[in-house]
Design a protein around this motif. Structure first.
Motif, PDB file in Angstrom:
ATOM      1  N   TYR A 100       0.815  -1.191   0.000  1.00  0.00           N
ATOM      2  CA  TYR A 100       0.000   0.000   0.000  1.00  0.00           C
ATOM      3  C   TYR A 100       0.861   1.258   0.000  1.00  0.00           C
ATOM      4  CZ  TYR A 100      -3.337   3.518   1.538  1.00  0.00           C
ATOM      5  OH  TYR A 100      -4.095   4.643   1.632  1.00  0.00           O
ATOM      6  N   SER A 101       1.944   1.238   0.807  1.00  0.00           N
ATOM      7  CA  SER A 101       2.780   2.424   0.919  1.00  0.00           C
ATOM      8  C   SER A 101       3.526   2.710  -0.376  1.00  0.00           C
ATOM      9  CB  SER A 101       3.789   2.256   2.052  1.00  0.00           C
ATOM     10  OG  SER A 101       4.681   1.200   1.754  1.00  0.00           O
ATOM     11  N   GLN A 102       3.730   1.697  -1.206  1.00  0.00           N
ATOM     12  CA  GLN A 102       4.452   1.901  -2.449  1.00  0.00           C
ATOM     13  C   GLN A 102       3.532   2.217  -3.623  1.00  0.00           C
ATOM     14  OE1 GLN A 102       6.722  -1.664  -2.901  1.00  0.00           O
ATOM     15  NE2 GLN A 102       8.110  -1.199  -1.225  1.00  0.00           N
ATOM     16  N   SER A 103       2.219   2.213  -3.380  1.00  0.00           N
ATOM     17  CA  SER A 103       1.302   2.508  -4.472  1.00  0.00           C
ATOM     18  C   SER A 103       1.406   3.976  -4.848  1.00  0.00           C
ATOM     19  CB  SER A 103      -0.137   2.172  -4.063  1.00  0.00           C
ATOM     20  OG  SER A 103      -0.533   2.999  -2.987  1.00  0.00           O
ATOM     21  N   PRO A 104       1.239   4.307  -6.147  1.00  0.00           N
ATOM     22  CA  PRO A 104       1.362   5.700  -6.578  1.00  0.00           C
ATOM     23  C   PRO A 104       0.286   6.581  -5.979  1.00  0.00           C
ATOM     24  CG  PRO A 104       0.476   4.349  -8.348  1.00  0.00           C
ATOM     25  CD  PRO A 104       0.887   3.422  -7.249  1.00  0.00           C
ATOM     26  N   LYS A 105       0.606   7.866  -5.781  1.00  0.00           N
ATOM     27  CA  LYS A 105      -0.364   8.813  -5.258  1.00  0.00           C
ATOM     28  C   LYS A 105      -1.438   9.080  -6.313  1.00  0.00           C
ATOM     29  CE  LYS A 105       2.851  11.263  -2.233  1.00  0.00           C
ATOM     30  NZ  LYS A 105       3.473  12.570  -1.925  1.00  0.00           N
ATOM     31  N   ALA A 106      -2.630   9.398  -5.835  1.00  0.00           N
ATOM     32  CA  ALA A 106      -3.702   9.722  -6.766  1.00  0.00           C
ATOM     33  C   ALA A 106      -3.338  10.974  -7.556  1.00  0.00           C
ATOM     34  CB  ALA A 106      -5.003   9.940  -5.985  1.00  0.00           C
ATOM     35  N   LYS A 107      -3.611  10.960  -8.860  1.00  0.00           N
ATOM     36  CA  LYS A 107      -3.268  12.088  -9.700  1.00  0.00           C
ATOM     37  C   LYS A 107      -4.168  13.277  -9.385  1.00  0.00           C
ATOM     38  CE  LYS A 107      -1.426   9.525 -13.645  1.00  0.00           C
ATOM     39  NZ  LYS A 107      -1.579   9.250 -15.088  1.00  0.00           N
ATOM     40  N   HIS A 108      -3.588  14.483  -9.484  1.00  0.00           N
ATOM     41  CA  HIS A 108      -4.349  15.702  -9.292  1.00  0.00           C
ATOM     42  C   HIS A 108      -5.377  15.835 -10.403  1.00  0.00           C
ATOM     43  CE1 HIS A 108      -5.283  19.900  -8.554  1.00  0.00           C
ATOM     44  NE2 HIS A 108      -5.010  20.160  -9.822  1.00  0.00           N
ATOM     45  N   LYS A 109      -6.620  16.081 -10.037  1.00  0.00           N
ATOM     46  CA  LYS A 109      -7.677  16.213 -11.032  1.00  0.00           C
ATOM     47  C   LYS A 109      -7.682  17.636 -11.558  1.00  0.00           C
ATOM     48  CE  LYS A 109     -12.569  15.350 -11.851  1.00  0.00           C
ATOM     49  NZ  LYS A 109     -13.851  14.924 -11.241  1.00  0.00           N
ATOM     50  N   SER A 110      -7.563  17.788 -12.853  1.00  0.00           N
ATOM     51  CA  SER A 110      -7.500  19.110 -13.466  1.00  0.00           C
ATOM     52  C   SER A 110      -8.839  19.826 -13.358  1.00  0.00           C
ATOM     53  CB  SER A 110      -7.109  18.990 -14.943  1.00  0.00           C
ATOM     54  OG  SER A 110      -7.105  20.266 -15.555  1.00  0.00           O
ATOM     55  N   ILE A 111      -8.774  21.156 -13.258  1.00  0.00           N
ATOM     56  CA  ILE A 111      -9.993  21.964 -13.266  1.00  0.00           C
ATOM     57  C   ILE A 111     -10.365  22.356 -14.698  1.00  0.00           C
ATOM     58  CG2 ILE A 111      -9.601  22.850 -10.947  1.00  0.00           C
ATOM     59  CD1 ILE A 111      -8.664  25.486 -12.233  1.00  0.00           C
ATOM     60  N   ILE A 112      -9.640  21.820 -15.668  1.00  0.00           N
ATOM     61  CA  ILE A 112      -9.907  22.094 -17.080  1.00  0.00           C
ATOM     62  C   ILE A 112     -10.394  20.822 -17.772  1.00  0.00           C
ATOM     63  CG2 ILE A 112      -8.943  22.864 -19.283  1.00  0.00           C
ATOM     64  CD1 ILE A 112      -8.965  25.065 -17.210  1.00  0.00           C
ATOM     65  N   SER A 113     -11.519  20.943 -18.458  1.00  0.00           N
ATOM     66  CA  SER A 113     -11.994  19.836 -19.282  1.00  0.00           C
ATOM     67  C   SER A 113     -12.074  20.315 -20.738  1.00  0.00           C
ATOM     68  CB  SER A 113     -13.371  19.349 -18.819  1.00  0.00           C
ATOM     69  OG  SER A 113     -14.347  20.347 -19.077  1.00  0.00           O
ATOM     70  N   THR A 114     -12.360  19.398 -21.653  1.00  0.00           N
ATOM     71  CA  THR A 114     -12.344  19.720 -23.079  1.00  0.00           C
ATOM     72  C   THR A 114     -13.741  19.681 -23.679  1.00  0.00           C
ATOM     73  OG1 THR A 114     -10.149  18.715 -23.288  1.00  0.00           O
ATOM     74  CG2 THR A 114     -11.370  19.096 -25.321  1.00  0.00           C
ATOM     75  N   LYS A 115     -14.108  20.774 -24.344  1.00  0.00           N
ATOM     76  CA  LYS A 115     -15.338  20.803 -25.143  1.00  0.00           C
ATOM     77  C   LYS A 115     -14.924  20.628 -26.607  1.00  0.00           C
ATOM     78  CE  LYS A 115     -19.239  23.779 -26.478  1.00  0.00           C
ATOM     79  NZ  LYS A 115     -20.338  22.892 -26.056  1.00  0.00           N
ATOM     80  N   VAL A 116     -15.424  19.598 -27.252  1.00  0.00           N
ATOM     81  CA  VAL A 116     -15.081  19.314 -28.646  1.00  0.00           C
ATOM     82  C   VAL A 116     -16.205  19.817 -29.552  1.00  0.00           C
ATOM     83  CG1 VAL A 116     -14.552  17.538 -30.347  1.00  0.00           C
ATOM     84  CG2 VAL A 116     -13.708  17.309 -27.996  1.00  0.00           C
ATOM     85  N   VAL A 117     -15.834  20.674 -30.486  1.00  0.00           N
ATOM     86  CA  VAL A 117     -16.795  21.212 -31.455  1.00  0.00           C
ATOM     87  C   VAL A 117     -16.326  20.834 -32.855  1.00  0.00           C
ATOM     88  CG1 VAL A 117     -17.854  23.299 -32.416  1.00  0.00           C
ATOM     89  CG2 VAL A 117     -17.371  23.155 -29.951  1.00  0.00           C
TER      90      VAL A 117
END
Length: 259
Positions: free
Chosen positions: A22-39
């Motif tokens: 458990y201690s060697q598991s990677p940290k949770a990635k930071h969730k971006s406040i930017i998402s993508t709108k595809v047009v």
């Protein structure tokens, strides 16, 4: 008795292995406040005897969550050079002109500062490209000046380093440039622009990245000879900026500690 001892040994191995895994598991990635709108942009035109469909794509950064100032700074009109999204879609539908493509990259993001690089494709009298680099305060939405991070001595060092690098790149490519039509004039135009570059012009266009600060300037040459211009981008690694960290620094104070 031997079976009991074996069972205890197995339990002991399992109990000690679990927390280590458990201690060697990677940290949770930071969730971006930017998402993508595809047009998807669509254009239909008659080419000789058949109808041809043409499409291109806008990938637009959209701010998530409660960041009203940042949302305003990254609104459609701000990103699309004063046009609203409907106008851009209509221009493409009518003539396949205006902004014909958009992509972006979040080069750096923390709870305080965000750097975004936007890349455009455009069509006017001819196809062209453009770009916009933004480094913003997440909460105020205002441009975040590089001087918040670098001491005055460091700013002078960055400016000199940048100009020296561009002149060196230009001279390295001098023969290749001058072999092109009107190449001597191109060389002189670029050299003069670099020689006359002001620090405020340079520090208007920069982004933070994972490994350092990327500096650049707006393109010097017109579209028809733009390929002859040396690379205007310069990455300065965070580890090289340690002597110049401002006491008010946010990004460099944490980034340089990693190197």
């Amino acid at each position: 008795m031997k079976r009991l001892s074996l069972a205890l040994i197995i339990l002991l191995i399992i109990s000690t292995a679990v927390p280590q895994g458990y201690s060697q598991s990677p940290k949770a990635k930071h969730k971006s406040i930017i998402s993508t709108k595809v047009v998807v942009l669509r254009y239909k035109h008659q080419d000789s005897s058949f109808l041809q469909n043409q499409t291109d794509t806008l990938k637009i950064p959209v701010v998530l969550g409660n960041y009203p100032a940042l949302k305003k700074e990254l609104s459609y009109k701000k990103i699309l050079f004063g046009h609203d999204l409907k106008a851009v879609i209509k221009d493409y539908s009518d003539c396949s002109c205006g902004i014909t493509g958009l992509d972006y990259e979040v080069a750096f993001e923390s709870k305080d500062v965000i750097s975004i690089k936007l890349d455009y494709e455009t069509m006017g009298a001819y196809p062209d490209t453009d770009e916009k680099w933004l480094t913003l305060n997440v909460n105020s939405g205002k441009l975040y000046p590089i001087s918040n991070e670098i001491t005055p001595e460091g700013m002078k060092w960055l400016f000199k380093n940048y100009k020296d690098t561009l002149i060196r790149r230009l001279n390295d490519e001098k023969n290749e440039i001058e072999n092109e039509a009107d190449g001597i004039n191109v060389y002189n135009v670029v050299k003069e622009a670099i020689d006359n570059l002001k620090s405020n012009e340079l520090f208007e266009k920069y982004i933070f990245t994972r490994t350092g600060i990327m500096l650049s300037i707006n393109r010097i040459l017109p579209h028809v000879v733009a390929a002859l211009e040396p690379d205007d981008n310069l990455l300065i690694l965070y580890k090289n900026l340690k002597p110049y960290i401002s006491q008010h620094a946010i990004v460099l104070a944490s980034s340089t500690s990693q190197f």
